[in-house]
Design a protein around this motif. Structure first.
Motif, PDB file in Angstrom:
ATOM      1  N   ARG A 105       2.149  -0.682  -2.309  1.00 35.14           N
ATOM      2  CA  ARG A 105       0.798  -0.295  -2.459  1.00 35.14           C
ATOM      3  C   ARG A 105       0.737   1.117  -2.942  1.00 35.14           C
ATOM      4  O   ARG A 105      -0.363   1.516  -3.316  1.00 35.14           O
ATOM      5  CB  ARG A 105      -0.262  -0.655  -1.558  1.00 35.14           C
ATOM      6  N   GLY A 106       1.626   1.918  -2.608  1.00 33.55           N
ATOM      7  CA  GLY A 106       1.425   3.330  -2.598  1.00 33.55           C
ATOM      8  C   GLY A 106       0.826   4.144  -1.598  1.00 33.55           C
ATOM      9  O   GLY A 106       0.034   3.570  -0.616  1.00 33.55           O
ATOM     10  N   ALA A 131      -3.609  -0.842   4.631  1.00 28.39           N
ATOM     11  CA  ALA A 131      -4.264  -2.068   5.041  1.00 28.39           C
ATOM     12  C   ALA A 131      -4.356  -2.021   6.537  1.00 28.39           C
ATOM     13  O   ALA A 131      -3.472  -2.423   7.248  1.00 28.39           O
ATOM     14  CB  ALA A 131      -3.359  -3.269   4.659  1.00 28.39           C
ATOM     15  N   SER A 132      -5.552  -1.433   7.052  1.00 30.36           N
ATOM     16  CA  SER A 132      -5.790  -1.249   8.462  1.00 30.36           C
ATOM     17  C   SER A 132      -6.654  -2.225   9.255  1.00 30.36           C
ATOM     18  O   SER A 132      -6.464  -2.904   9.904  1.00 30.36           O
ATOM     19  CB  SER A 132      -6.197   0.260   8.749  1.00 30.36           C
ATOM     20  N   GLY A 133      -7.747  -2.197   8.237  1.00 34.01           N
ATOM     21  CA  GLY A 133      -8.990  -3.238   8.744  1.00 34.01           C
ATOM     22  C   GLY A 133      -9.648  -2.688  10.073  1.00 34.01           C
ATOM     23  O   GLY A 133     -10.580  -3.041  10.559  1.00 34.01           O
ATOM     24  N   ILE A 192       1.802   2.531   7.447  1.00 37.45           N
ATOM     25  CA  ILE A 192       2.951   2.238   8.165  1.00 37.45           C
ATOM     26  C   ILE A 192       3.998   2.785   7.278  1.00 37.45           C
ATOM     27  O   ILE A 192       4.119   2.657   5.940  1.00 37.45           O
ATOM     28  CB  ILE A 192       3.166   0.927   8.613  1.00 37.45           C
ATOM     29  N   VAL A 193       4.872   3.650   7.860  1.00 34.63           N
ATOM     30  CA  VAL A 193       6.083   3.992   7.086  1.00 34.63           C
ATOM     31  C   VAL A 193       7.444   3.341   7.384  1.00 34.63           C
ATOM     32  O   VAL A 193       8.213   2.705   6.432  1.00 34.63           O
ATOM     33  CB  VAL A 193       6.321   5.529   7.213  1.00 34.63           C
ATOM     34  N   THR A 194       7.675   3.165   8.838  1.00 34.47           N
ATOM     35  CA  THR A 194       8.850   2.304   9.191  1.00 34.47           C
ATOM     36  C   THR A 194       8.461   1.842  10.519  1.00 34.47           C
ATOM     37  O   THR A 194       7.672   2.305  11.380  1.00 34.47           O
ATOM     38  CB  THR A 194      10.148   3.376   9.285  1.00 34.47           C
ATOM     39  N   VAL A 209      -7.527  -1.335   2.042  1.00 36.83           N
ATOM     40  CA  VAL A 209      -7.693  -2.832   0.695  1.00 36.83           C
ATOM     41  C   VAL A 209      -8.078  -3.844   1.942  1.00 36.83           C
ATOM     42  O   VAL A 209      -8.856  -4.790   1.167  1.00 36.83           O
ATOM     43  CB  VAL A 209      -6.289  -2.740   0.310  1.00 36.83           C
ATOM     44  N   VAL A 210      -8.208  -3.788   3.202  1.00 41.18           N
ATOM     45  CA  VAL A 210      -8.771  -4.692   3.858  1.00 41.18           C
ATOM     46  C   VAL A 210     -10.355  -4.638   3.985  1.00 41.18           C
ATOM     47  O   VAL A 210     -11.074  -5.423   3.895  1.00 41.18           O
ATOM     48  CB  VAL A 210      -8.159  -4.573   5.388  1.00 41.18           C
TER      49      VAL A 210
END
Length: 764
Positions: free
Chosen positions: A268-269, A274-276, A225-227, A179-180
Motif C-alpha cells: 500500500r506504500g 491499516a491501524s484501526g 509496520i516495517v518488519t 485505510v481501516v
C-alpha cells in the motif's frame, strides 16, 4: 547577538560552538515548529519520543540524548524559553512564533544554564515589547489541508511600559491515511498565544512579564509496520516453519497474520496504514515568567529569572501499526514546575564576571496504559475503531509520580590578558549542583476478562521488611499495598575553562575544556521492589573543544567560516534498554560504562555578489562505546552503534535577491538541500531498527513590501523532489513476544502560500 554566556555578545566573540537562527531565517526555511530545527543546526537530531509520540520530541546533540520520558529522568539536551527551562518537553512545538532567535549550544553546558546538561541546550528567545506601535496578521494556505494563522500587535502603554500580544494557530489534514478508518490520522490542530509586558519603573530597571498558553488537540503520530521478528507472536508460522499455535488462538491468521500484514503494508506504500485505532495527541501548557534586570551602576547589575510551567495532556498511539491489538500505548501526564535564578553581573575594562544561585522544583507524574498481544477475534479486539488500552481486559499501567528538586550555585569570569598577548582572554567557571529525587510507583494490571474488574499488582513487595526472605509475589500483593516510594540525592561539580585569542578584530581561536552532568534517577518498570529501589547513576561528560570563528574577505567577497573539533569522554551513560524476556516489553534505565565521542562541525556563509548568499553546515560525529555490558543479559554490547548519532549531516542554502525597483518591493528566491546519514533509532540495538539516510530539497520565493505596501507574500515547496523517507517510531524488535519495527512517514511534497500584512512601524 546571542546570550550563550548569559550576557549579550556577538556570536563571533563567544568561545563555544553555538548556532543561532534568527526569526527571519526560520520563516525563510519554513520552520514553524521545533521538530524541524534539525535541518538548520549541525549535530542536532530530533525524533519522536519513546513509543513514538510526536507530543514528546527527543533531542540529541553530538550523540547525547534521552529516551526515558517519565518524571524520574531528566533530558540531556534541555530546552529553554526566554532563559526558563522547559523540563518536560510536551508542548515545545508551540514556541516558534514571533521569535527573535533560536540558539543551539553544543557540548556540556552545566556552568551557566540552570539545569545541567551533557549534550547541549536549546534556547528559544521570543521577541520582546518595543517602544513603537507595530504589528502584523498573516495566514498560510497549502495542500494537505494546511491553514495556519498568525498575528502580533505591539502597543506602547506609557513611556515606561510596553505590551506585546502574539498568537498562532496551525491546522492540517495530515498525510497518513488509515485505510481501516478511512481517514488521515496524523492531522494537526494547535492554538498558541503569548502576552508580554515590559515595564521600566525606574532608571536602570527593566522587568519583562510573559504569559503563554498552548493547546494541541489532533491526531496521533501514526505508525506502519516495517518488519516483524521471525519469533513474534503475530506471525502465523514459527521460525522453524511449524504453525504458531498462539497466533492461531489469538486470531492472528489469514489476512490478520503478521506475514500477511507486513506484505499488505509494503503493497500500500508509506502514506497509508491499516491501524484501526482512533489515535490522538492532546497537550495543554501554561507558562508564566518574569525576568527583571537592574543596573546598579555602569559596572554592576542584578538579574532575576523566575518561571512556572504547567503541562497536562495525553496521547494514544497504536505502536504496532497493524489492525490487531499487538501493542498500543496511551500516556496521560500532569507536571508542574517552578524555577528561580538570581544573578549578579559585573564588568570592568578587563574583567567580566557573573555569580548566581539557582532553584528548581517539579512535581507530577504519568499514567502509561498499554495492551499487548490481545485477541483479534473477540471484543474489543475486533472493534473498529479499536478502543484505548484501558478499555481492554488485561491492560497494564505504569504509574510513576515524582518530586524533583535541584539547587546550585555558580560563578564564571572572563579576564582579558592583553598585558601578556593582545587579544588573549581566559574564562573560568564552576557550578555545584545538589539534586533530590523522590519517586512513588504504583504499577498495576487490569482484570483479564473485565477492564473494570479487580486489579493486580505488577511488582513483588517486601511486605515483611526482611530482605533475607523472598518478596511476596506480585499477584499476592494487596492492591492497596501496591505502592513503593524511594528517595535519593545526587551532587556533582561541573566547570568551564577556555582560552580564546582574538588575533584580529574578525578572527578568533579558542580552546575549551568543560564538564557536564546529568542527574541520576529511578526506573519505573522493574518487576520487584528491590529492583525498583535501585537508581541509575548520574552521567558525566568531559570534553575538549578547539574552534575558530572567522570573518574573511576573499578579494571583495565576504566569507564567514566557523569550525570546531571536539573530543568527549562520556561516563556512566544513561541508556534505556528493552528487556527481551518480558511481556509487555519493559524498558529499564541503566548506566553504560563509558564511551568516546569525537567530531567536527563547520558552518559558513559567503556573499559572492551583492545579491547572492550561500550558507551551509557540515557535522561529523564518531561515537563509540569503550565498555558496555548489558546488565539484563550479561552480553558485551560495546560494539553496538550509538543511538540517534548519524555520522554525517550537511545542509546547503542558496539565496538570491532579485534587483527589483524599490517601488516593486523586495523579491528573493531560496533553495535548500539537507541530508542526513542513517542512524540507530533505539538504545537497544538491532540492525532492523536503523533509520535510513535521506535528503530533502526545499524551495521558497518571497515578495516583501509588495508595491511599497505592508503586504508580504511567500510561496514555498517542502520536499520538492517528493522523497519518500521514514522516521523512527516503534523499535521493539528484540522483544520475544512483540518483535516489531514500525515507522512513521516523513512529510511528502507540500506547498503553500504565506500572506502577511504588516502595520505600524513594521508597515511598508
Amino acid at each position: 547577538m546571542i546570550t550563550a554566556r548569559r550576557r549579550a555578545e556577538s556570536i563571533q566573540n563567544v568561545p563555544i560552538a553555538v548556532t543561532a537562527v534568527s526569526g527571519d531565517a526560520l520563516a525563510r526555511a519554513n520552520i514553524t515548529d521545533v521538530n524541524a530545527m534539525a535541518t538548520q543546526v549541525p549535530s542536532l537530531v530530533i525524533t519522536a519520543g519513546s513509543s513514538g509520540s510526536k507530543a514528546i520530541p527527543t533531542f540529541a546533540i553530538r550523540g547525547q540524548s534521552q529516551q526515558e520520558l517519565s518524571i524520574l529522568a531528566d533530558p540531556s539536551v534541555p530546552v529553554y524559553f526566554n532563559d526558563v527551562v522547559v523540563e518536560r518537553q510536551q508542548g515545545v512545538n508551540s514556541s516558534l512564533f514571533d521569535i527573535q532567535s533560536v540558539e543551539v549550544l553544543k557540548g556540556p553546558q552545566g556552568t551557566l544554564f540552570g539545569r545541567n546538561s551533557t549534550g547541549g541546550a536549546i534556547n528559544i528567545k521570543a521577541n520582546t515589547p518595543s517602544e513603537e506601535f507595530e504589528g502584523y496578521v498573516g495566514t498560510t494556505v497549502g495542500n494537505l489541508g494546511r491553514f495556519n494563522t498568525t498575528a502580533m500587535v505591539n502597543q506602547p502603554l506609557t513611556d515606561w511600559a510596553q505590551l506585546r500580544v502574539a498568537g498562532q494557530t496551525t491546522d492540517s489534514d495530515g498525510y497518513l491515511k488509515d485505510v481501516v478508518l478511512d481517514k488521515e490520522i496524523n492531522n494537526e490542530h494547535t492554538k498558541a498565544g503569548r502576552v508580554s509586558l515590559a515595564v521600566q519603573p525606574m532608571d536602570g530597571m527593566n522587568s519583562l512579564f510573559t504569559f503563554s498558553r498552548f493547546i494541541e488537540d489532533d491526531g496521533g503520530t501514526g505508525a506502519e509496520i516495517v518488519t516483524l521478528n521471525p519469533g513474534s507472536l503475530a506471525n502465523a508460522t514459527k521460525p522453524d516453519g511449524t504453525p504458531n499455535g498462539t497466533a492461531a488462538f489469538l486470531g492472528y491468521t489469514g489476512s490478520l497474520s503478521g506475514e500477511q500484514m507486513v506484505a499488505d503494508q509494503q503493497a500500500r506504500g508509506i502514506y497509508k496504514t491499516a491501524s484501526g485505532a482512533d489515535q490522538f495527541t492532546r497537550v495543554s501548557t501554561r507558562d508564566i515568567a518574569n525576568t527583571t534586570t537592574y543596573d546598579i551602576n555602569d559596572g554592576l547589575s542584578v538579574k532575576n529569572i523566575v518561571g512556572n510551567r504547567r503541562v497536562t495532556g495525553g496521547n494514544f498511539d497504536d505502536v504496532d501499526g497493524m489492525p490487531i491489538p499487538l501493542i498500543q500505548i496511551a500516556r496521560y501526564y500532569d507536571f508542574n514546575q517552578i524555577s528561580e535564578e538570581f544573578q549578579l553581573l559585573g564588568k570592568t575594562d578587563t574583567l567580566n564576571w557573573i555569580v548566581g544561585a539557582y532553584y528548581f522544583h517539579e512535581a507530577g507524574g504519568t499514567d502509561d496504559y498499554s495492551i499487548t498481544v490481545k485477541p483479534a477475534n473477540t471484543s474489543p479486539g475486533n472493534q473498529i475503531p479499536q478502543p484505548v488500552p484501558q478499555d481492554f481486559p488485561g491492560w497494564t499501567l505504569t504509574d510513576p509520580d515524582g518530586k524533583n528538586t535541584s539547587k546550585s550555585v555558580f560563578a564564571q569570569a572572563t579576564q582579558k590578558l592583553d598585558n601578556l598577548v593582545e587579544g588573549l582572554s581566559f574564562t573560568a567557571g564552576g557550578r555545584y549542583t545538589w539534586d533530590d529525587r523522590e519517586a512513588t510507583i504504583r504499577n498495576r494490571s487490569g482484570n483479564a476478562s473485565n477492564p473494570n474488574g479487580p486489579e493486580v499488582c505488577r511488582f513483588s513487595r517486601d511486605l515483611d521488611s526482611d530482605p533475607s526472605t523472598p518478596e511476596t509475589p506480585a499477584n499476592q500483593v494487596p492492591i492497596d499495598e501496591c505502592v513503593v516510594s524511594f528517595k535519593k540525592s545526587f551532587s556533582e561539580p561541573t566547570w568551564n575553562l577556555s582560552l580564546d585569542y582574538q588575533f584580529t578584530p574578525h578572527n578568533l581561536l579558542y580552546l575549551a575544556n568543560r564538564r557536564g552532568y546529568r542527574t541520576g534517577g529511578f526506573g519505573a518498570r522493574a518487576a520487584t521492589e528491590d529492583a525498583l529501589s535501585k537508581t541509575f547513576n548520574p552521567e558525566t561528560v568531559t570534553d575538549v573543544e578547539i574552534g575558530s570563528k572567522n570573518d574573511f574577505r576573499l578579494g571583495e567577497i565576504p566569507l564567514r567560516l566557523n569550525a570546531a573539533v571536539y573530543y568527549s569522554d562520556y561516563k556512566d551513560i544513561q541508556r534505556l534498554l528493552t528487556d527481551p524476556t518480558t511481556n509487555p516489553p519493559q524498558t529499564i534505565p541503566v548506566n553504560a560504562a563509558k564511551a568516546t565521542i569525537k567530531g567536527a562541525e563547520v558552518e559558513f556563509t559567503i556573499l559572492p555578489t551583492d545579491n547572492t548568499e550561500i550558507s551551509g553546515f557540515y557535522s561529523y560525529t564518531d561515537a563509540s562505546y569503550d565498555e558496555f555490558i548489558d546488565p539484563l543479559t550479561g552480553a558485551d554490547i560495546s560494539n553496538q552503534p550509538f543511538a540517534r548519532a548519524p555520522k554525517n549531516v550537511y545542509s546547503i542554502t542558496g539565496r538570491y535577491t532579485l534587483p527589483t525597483p524599490a517601488e516593486i518591493g523586495k523579491t528573493s528566491v531560496q533553495v535548500n538541500y539537507f541530508h542526513t546519514a542513517g542512524y540507530s533509532a533505539s538504545d537497544t540495538y538491532a540492525p532492523e531498527q536503523s533509520v535510513d539516510a535521506y535528503g530533502l530539497l526545499n524551495l521558497r520565493a518571497d515578495w516583501n513590501s509588495v508595491m511599497r505596501s505592508g503586504f508580504d507574500l511567500g510561496f514555498f515547496v517542502k520536499n520538492a523532489l517528493d522523497k519518500e523517507y521514514l522516521n523512527a517510531f516503534g523499535d521493539i524488535y528484540t522483544s520475544a513476544a512483540i518483535g516489531i519495527v514500525t515507522r512513521t512517514p516523513g512529510e511528502p511534497r507540500s506547498f503553500g502560500l504565506d500572506i502577511r500584512y504588516r502595520f505600524g512601524a513594521q508597515g511598508g
